[in-house]
Design an enzyme around this catalytic site. Structure first.
Site, mmCIF file in Angstrom:
data_model
loop_
_atom_site.group_PDB
_atom_site.id
_atom_site.type_symbol
_atom_site.label_atom_id
_atom_site.label_comp_id
_atom_site.label_asym_id
_atom_site.label_seq_id
_atom_site.Cartn_x
_atom_site.Cartn_y
_atom_site.Cartn_z
ATOM 1 N N GLY A 239 0.757 -1.248 0.000
ATOM 2 C CA GLY A 239 0.000 0.000 0.000
ATOM 3 C C GLY A 239 0.780 1.286 0.000
ATOM 4 N N GLU A 273 3.875 -6.901 1.871
ATOM 5 C CA GLU A 273 3.452 -7.243 0.500
ATOM 6 C C GLU A 273 3.526 -6.012 -0.405
ATOM 7 O OE1 GLU A 273 -0.582 -8.507 1.081
ATOM 8 O OE2 GLU A 273 -0.030 -10.281 2.229
ATOM 9 N N PRO A 274 4.691 -5.404 -0.543
ATOM 10 C CA PRO A 274 4.759 -4.201 -1.385
ATOM 11 C C PRO A 274 4.693 -4.544 -2.865
ATOM 12 C CG PRO A 274 6.955 -4.824 -0.705
ATOM 13 C CD PRO A 274 6.017 -5.799 -0.028
ATOM 14 N N GLY A 275 3.992 -3.737 -3.620
ATOM 15 C CA GLY A 275 3.955 -3.894 -5.064
ATOM 16 C C GLY A 275 4.440 -2.614 -5.718
ATOM 17 N N ARG A 312 -4.857 3.221 -15.995
ATOM 18 C CA ARG A 312 -4.953 4.005 -14.755
ATOM 19 C C ARG A 312 -5.526 5.417 -14.936
ATOM 20 N NH1 ARG A 312 -1.626 5.295 -11.582
ATOM 21 N NH2 ARG A 312 -2.699 4.564 -9.724
ATOM 22 N N TYR A 316 -8.844 5.646 -12.808
ATOM 23 C CA TYR A 316 -8.685 6.324 -11.506
ATOM 24 C C TYR A 316 -8.386 7.810 -11.643
ATOM 25 C CZ TYR A 316 -7.290 1.443 -10.543
ATOM 26 O OH TYR A 316 -7.196 0.080 -10.490
ATOM 27 N N CYS A 344 -11.862 4.318 -29.287
ATOM 28 C CA CYS A 344 -13.112 5.036 -29.545
ATOM 29 C C CYS A 344 -13.915 5.238 -28.269
ATOM 30 C CB CYS A 344 -13.915 4.273 -30.592
ATOM 31 S SG CYS A 344 -12.949 4.037 -32.083
ATOM 32 N N TYR A 373 0.854 -1.786 -12.153
ATOM 33 C CA TYR A 373 -0.541 -1.729 -12.610
ATOM 34 C C TYR A 373 -0.637 -1.120 -14.014
ATOM 35 C CZ TYR A 373 -0.886 -2.710 -7.683
ATOM 36 O OH TYR A 373 -0.696 -3.287 -6.441
HETATM 37 N N1 LLP Z 1 -1.491 -6.942 -0.779
HETATM 38 C C1 LLP Z 1 -2.798 -7.011 -1.107
HETATM 39 C C2 LLP Z 1 -3.661 -7.945 -0.399
HETATM 40 C C3 LLP Z 1 -3.316 -6.181 -2.119
HETATM 41 O O1 LLP Z 1 -4.608 -6.241 -2.425
HETATM 42 C C4 LLP Z 1 -2.441 -5.288 -2.798
HETATM 43 C C5 LLP Z 1 -2.961 -4.408 -3.857
HETATM 44 C C6 LLP Z 1 -1.093 -5.278 -2.428
HETATM 45 C C7 LLP Z 1 -0.648 -6.106 -1.411
HETATM 46 C C8 LLP Z 1 -0.089 -4.395 -3.105
HETATM 47 O O2 LLP Z 1 -0.369 -3.056 -2.905
HETATM 48 P P1 LLP Z 1 0.657 -1.921 -3.381
HETATM 49 O O3 LLP Z 1 1.891 -2.045 -2.520
HETATM 50 O O4 LLP Z 1 0.982 -2.159 -4.791
HETATM 51 O O5 LLP Z 1 -0.072 -0.678 -3.161
HETATM 52 N N2 LLP Z 1 -4.819 -1.146 -9.848
HETATM 53 C C9 LLP Z 1 -4.699 -0.152 -8.794
HETATM 54 C C10 LLP Z 1 -4.070 -0.725 -7.541
HETATM 55 C C11 LLP Z 1 -4.809 -1.919 -6.977
HETATM 56 C C12 LLP Z 1 -4.139 -2.499 -5.747
HETATM 57 C C13 LLP Z 1 -4.789 -3.744 -5.324
HETATM 58 N N3 LLP Z 1 -4.173 -4.406 -4.223
HETATM 59 C C14 LLP Z 1 -3.907 1.028 -9.335
HETATM 60 O O6 LLP Z 1 -3.495 1.014 -10.484
HETATM 61 O O7 LLP Z 1 -3.705 2.002 -8.608
#
Ligand code: LLP
Length: 428
Positions: A239, A273-275, A312, A316, A344, A373
């Site tokens: 997050g 759980e960083p993404g 995105r 969003y 389109c 994403y």
């Molecule tokens: N763990 C869980 C359970 C999650 O649902 C997520 C993201 C993460 C970790 C990773 O979160 P991060 O560190 O990347 O913020 N498509 C959207 C973002 C959706 C995120 C969903 N869950 C966008 O483009 O902003």
């Protein structure tokens, strides 16, 4: 910090000119930087120094096998949310014990796949899911290691569509119900309770919501232990936000410091759980300008990338920085410009009224912070093939997903028997 910068007037990804990649690969394409991935992974890890912490990269942010393997070789585990992501993580070389399976709706087939793979942790989101998992695990004579995802009812103050930890969101078990769900879990065969999980949303740019959520979870850990559960892991989710265009999210170091404060003395292994914070700035979407036109006094630049490549901005209202691959002159006049895709739909817009230096047909533009994403959310809308993905490492670059062909796009479809063959059959 990233490794996309101008050198001698040209945008480089590490030591490779983006224009050189475009000439070899065509456009649009996603370009990822290994050095940036390594940097962000290290910064995040350093921020957790001294903690008993495991980093499980959230594969959903960027699921390319080469990206996952780059991080796995740096020591990352994986957070997956589908059977497909699980297969990707395993294929990329993530050890099964390092895999956490999250998600509000894992099918029985997916649970079975994960049990058979021997993954490290299931983050369960309902009593129903617990019952399914218990049945499947018991039938196999194994124990599933379980954390229940608790919904702490905290507003992360991010975009509505990526908020996951408020009472009204579909995720997790409402925190007042947690003790009851753990009591049921403890009575089920095939379930080994190992911890508690929480994840309140994405692109969070303040520390306070994290702190509020984690404090609630720490309280719940105390209650669960008093109830006799052996809580030894705390999965704090992902997050942490990134700067897209001027945001100032907390640094990983500030985040780590807050985690240290809130969890001090709790005696749990921590899972993260960083993404986005790992891969976001490590990627750009490179696109060629098709046309430039003046429309009712506005400059409109039409790219060969579209919302099917990077959703995105449309979904969003996300604001991604956009920069030409050829560095504009220092004194270039900036004028408001709409930067749009060819799809389109009026929503296929990357930027509206964005001050931009002069842009002409055939120029290359890079849409920044597209590593997270981006490719994973792309589609075949308007029957556009999936874009290529390229990974750069120093002065080397390679295609890590080639551009889809139209034939591949059509290959899954077939005519039903009554439409197969000559036109005369069934004609009125
Ligand atoms: N763990 C869980 C359970 C999650 O649902 C997520 C993201 C993460 C970790 C990773 O979160 P991060 O560190 O990347 O913020 N498509 C959207 C973002 C959706 C995120 C969903 N869950 C966008 O483009 O902003």
């Amino acid at each position: 910090m990233d490794h996309f910068a101008y050198r001698d007037g040209e945008l480089y990804a590490e030591d490779v000119a983006v224009a050189r990649i475009a000439a070899a690969v065509g456009t649009p394409f996603f370009c990822y930087s290994t050095a940036t991935l390594r940097h962000h992974y290290k910064v995040f890890g350093d921020a957790l120094a001294g903690l008993d912490a495991t980093v499980c990269y959230a594969v959903k942010a960027n699921a390319n096998l080469a990206v996952i393997r780059t991080l796995a070789w740096l020591g990352a585990g994986a957070d997956v949310v589908s059977g497909g992501e699980l297969e990707r993580a395993l294929t990329a070389g993530v050890a099964p014990e390092g895999i956490v399976f999250s998600g509000v709706g894992k099918s029985r087939d997916e649970l079975a796949l994960a049990l058979d793979a021997g993954i490290g942790q299931f983050n369960v989101e309902s009593a129903d899911e617990l019952a399914s998992l218990s049945g499947l695990a018991a039938a196999r004579g194994v124990a599933a290691r379980v954390a229940v995802r608790v919904n702490p009812d905290v507003d992360p103050r991010t975009h509505e569509k990526i908020s996951t930890g408020r009472r009204r969101d579909k995720f997790g078990v409402p925190w007042p119900d947690a003790r009851g769900v753990y009591a049921r879990a403890a009575a089920l065969p095939g379930i080994e309770i190992v911890g508690v999980a929480v994840h309140i949303g994405s692109q969070i740019v303040r520390l306070e919501p994290f702190r509020a959520a984690f404090e609630r979870i720490v309280d719940i850990v105390g209650e669960l232990r008093a109830d006799g559960h052996d809580i030894r892991r705390l999965d704090l989710g992902g997050g942490l936000g990134v700067p897209y265009d001027g945001e100032t999210p907390p640094s990983p170091a500030e985040y780590g410091e807050m985690v240290r404060e809130v969890t001090s003395g709790i005696g749990c292994e921590l899972v993260f759980e960083p993404g986005r914070v790992i891969v976001g700035n490590a990627g750009v979407l490179v696109s060629r300008v098709l046309y430039v036109k003046d429309s009712a006094g506005r400059a409109v630049t039409v790219l060969d990338a579209a919302m099917n490549d990077l959703l995105r901005p449309s979904l969003y209202d996300a604001r991604h920085a956009i920069a030409p691959a050829r560095e504009p002159a220092a004194d270039a006049e900036h004028r408001p410009m709409d930067i749009v895709g060819p799809i389109c739909e009026s929503g296929d817009v990357f930027a509206q009224g964005r001050p931009m230096p002069p842009v002409a047909a055939d120029d290359l533009l890079s849409i920044r912070t597209a590593g997270a994403y981006g490719a994973v959310m792309s589609s075949n809308y308007n029957s556009r093939p999936l874009a290529a993905e390229v990974l750069v490492d120093g002065d080397a670059f390679e295609i890590v997903r080639r551009r889809q062909t139209t034939a591949e796009m059509l290959a899954l479809e077939r005519m039903p028997s009554w439409l197969d063959g000559g036109r005369d059959r069934g004609a009125a």
